[in-house]
Design an enzyme around this catalytic site. Sequence first.
Site, PDB file in Angstrom:
ATOM      1  N   LYS A   1       7.047  -2.499  12.845  1.00  0.00           N
ATOM      2  CA  LYS A   1       7.030  -1.111  12.393  1.00  0.00           C
ATOM      3  C   LYS A   1       6.873  -0.190  13.601  1.00  0.00           C
ATOM      4  O   LYS A   1       5.988  -0.388  14.434  1.00  0.00           O
ATOM      5  CB  LYS A   1       5.879  -0.900  11.410  1.00  0.00           C
ATOM      6  CG  LYS A   1       6.033   0.316  10.495  1.00  0.00           C
ATOM      7  CD  LYS A   1       5.003   0.276   9.384  1.00  0.00           C
ATOM      8  CE  LYS A   1       5.238   1.423   8.406  1.00  0.00           C
ATOM      9  NZ  LYS A   1       4.292   1.395   7.272  1.00  0.00           N
TER      10      LYS A   1
ATOM     11  N   GLU B   1      -1.390   0.350  -8.380  1.00  0.00           N
ATOM     12  CA  GLU B   1      -2.207   1.373  -9.026  1.00  0.00           C
ATOM     13  C   GLU B   1      -2.717   0.948 -10.399  1.00  0.00           C
ATOM     14  O   GLU B   1      -3.845   1.290 -10.777  1.00  0.00           O
ATOM     15  CB  GLU B   1      -1.409   2.682  -9.144  1.00  0.00           C
ATOM     16  CG  GLU B   1      -1.147   3.382  -7.832  1.00  0.00           C
ATOM     17  CD  GLU B   1       0.026   2.809  -7.054  1.00  0.00           C
ATOM     18  OE1 GLU B   1       0.255   3.257  -5.916  1.00  0.00           O
ATOM     19  OE2 GLU B   1       0.725   1.901  -7.593  1.00  0.00           O
TER      20      GLU B   1
ATOM     21  N   ARG C   1       1.842   5.864 -12.386  1.00  0.00           N
ATOM     22  CA  ARG C   1       2.157   4.469 -12.656  1.00  0.00           C
ATOM     23  C   ARG C   1       1.068   3.778 -13.466  1.00  0.00           C
ATOM     24  O   ARG C   1       1.263   2.659 -13.945  1.00  0.00           O
ATOM     25  CB  ARG C   1       2.365   3.744 -11.323  1.00  0.00           C
ATOM     26  CG  ARG C   1       3.466   4.360 -10.490  1.00  0.00           C
ATOM     27  CD  ARG C   1       3.364   3.930  -9.036  1.00  0.00           C
ATOM     28  NE  ARG C   1       3.436   2.503  -8.920  1.00  0.00           N
ATOM     29  CZ  ARG C   1       4.219   1.864  -8.079  1.00  0.00           C
ATOM     30  NH1 ARG C   1       5.007   2.528  -7.288  1.00  0.00           N
ATOM     31  NH2 ARG C   1       4.212   0.553  -8.016  1.00  0.00           N
TER      32      ARG C   1
END
Length: 625
Positions: free
Chosen positions: A284, A367, A395
Amino acid sequence: MGEYKLLSTIKSPEDVKKIKSEDVPSLCTEIREKLVEVVSVNGGHLSPNLGVVELTVAMHRSFDFPKDSLVWDVGHQSYTHKLLTGRFSKFDTLRQKDGISGFPKRAESIYDDFNTGHSSTSISAAFGIANAKLLSGDQSHTIAVIGDGSFTGGLAFEAMNNAGRFNKNFIVVLNDNKMSISKNVGAIPRYLTTVRIQPWYIRVKRGTEKILTKIPVIGWGIKGVLRRSKSKIKNLVYKNTLFDCFGFTYLGPIDGHNVEELENAFTAAKKSRTPVLVHVVTKKGKGYQPAEDNPGEFHGIGQFDIDSGEPISSHKGFSAEFGKTMCEFAQTDDKLCAITAAMTGGTGLNEFSKQYKNRFFDVGIAEEHAVTFGCGLASKGMRPVFAVYSTFLQRAYDQLIHDAALGDLHLVLAVDRAGIVGADGETHQGVFDVSMLNSIPNTTVFSPTYFDGLRMSMYEALYNQEGLAVVRYPRGGELYKPEGFGEESTDYNIYGDTNADYLIVTYGRMFSYAARAYGLLKEQGVNVCLLKLCKIKPINSETVEYAKGFKSVWFFEEGIKNGGIARTFSDMLTHVGFTGNYHLKAIHDKFVKQMSVNEALKMLKLDSEGMTEVVIKDLANEKKT
């Protein structure tokens, strides 16, 4: 920056295929230069995109887009894809009003196969696309690209379980960069680590098969038996991975920054007659040192100086104030726990995670699990606080109802990025949480305007409320605060001309805009009073009785009109016999597109000038009638 001699010639994936192999590294360098150049000005997701440059180039050289289909999980790492699919000339408009989106959009390009913005959806969507193709006789390939962070979401495993029975032309690319936004946690990242450090899988499998087939007569039979066997012998010989157990052929791990290796892997994947998972290991932030050193800081970033990597502007925000408040409360409350869904830094919980490690829980991008997990903590006397962005709370709607509210468990939600968030656009605007929460019984919601109100609301939610308690606050920091004004109550505050005939009601950061509108209206000879709600569910009946005494009432709400607080307030006013004029200004049944926060509020007439314009216009219409 660079001249982009190669990148500027690419109008479609066919042009990517024409690039000579020896020129591919130069193309990747140009792509990285363009990414850094544009994101440093427009803001956006830099680290994820720098990490998938070679991967994206390899896919566009290996597959036939748009005949083949490509679905990006979350989609925040699709910038290179956009550059290679005819959007180079428009790339400077990234995340700007009327510009190209920071996420895949079907309406933007034929190369964007599915709209994305939230995590863990790619395999489900791609599998649906693959089945639609099968039904229509289309033999093209479908590819889902999902990160190891998104792989912690349960939806990804539901899709893997379903897709393992598919025959062919379905490929999942697992982009393993060891991170989501925060450092990955849990069993799946640990499992991927073991796979990464043991790249024996394909070599052993191929080597074993090669040896077996050379044994006269019985070799082919043993090979077939082992393939069909469900015994431990098969596991010993073939070293099955978790993905094989789902029915996927596993290829990897592959160096995600080696285009040649990636192309070879994709060539092999296309020949498979089973679904394939290609495990790609990337870094990354690759190619830009500040992002490599701090990939989390550059995951989603505003404007920054390219040479130093330092943000051009920074200010103390509500997230940081929330984190500070949590640490203060935790000093004297050993039952206080903090939960995050892979957003430790974004929600301001970095310091809490260090000071109170045993009471800090990062559950990964999950979540739904976070809410129910918090309910489990609450059921045994702990005080859990789940810090989550408004857009991601959506969600967990079922868990909020079924596990928290219906179970009458004391879970506190710290809802960050409430309201308009700006350039991330429709998928990230925090404008649905109020309507969603307003529909749930046994729920209390606070929406403070300033840091003092945030601290008081958190204390009230934690220690004076029962059931599901919510404190919501916007992205960024405090806005305009009238001189001498203070949030003295977690119920409501009154400001302005209490003898006026006209009343403006609002909550959250809208009060700052309303306070400026108060001055603008006064300049035009219109005196108003302001009623600032802090506790917006349930609405204090005193506020309704107070509003009843005005000739005209305006309610400004930075959220969806249907099911919002303004509608509830209107119903309550009618119930107590209000006979004046009631005007409601909120977001009416639409998604708010990407643009700056200021541009969005101006468009919606929810900034100071817009509020002033609405009041003056409504008063003029009232006089006509």
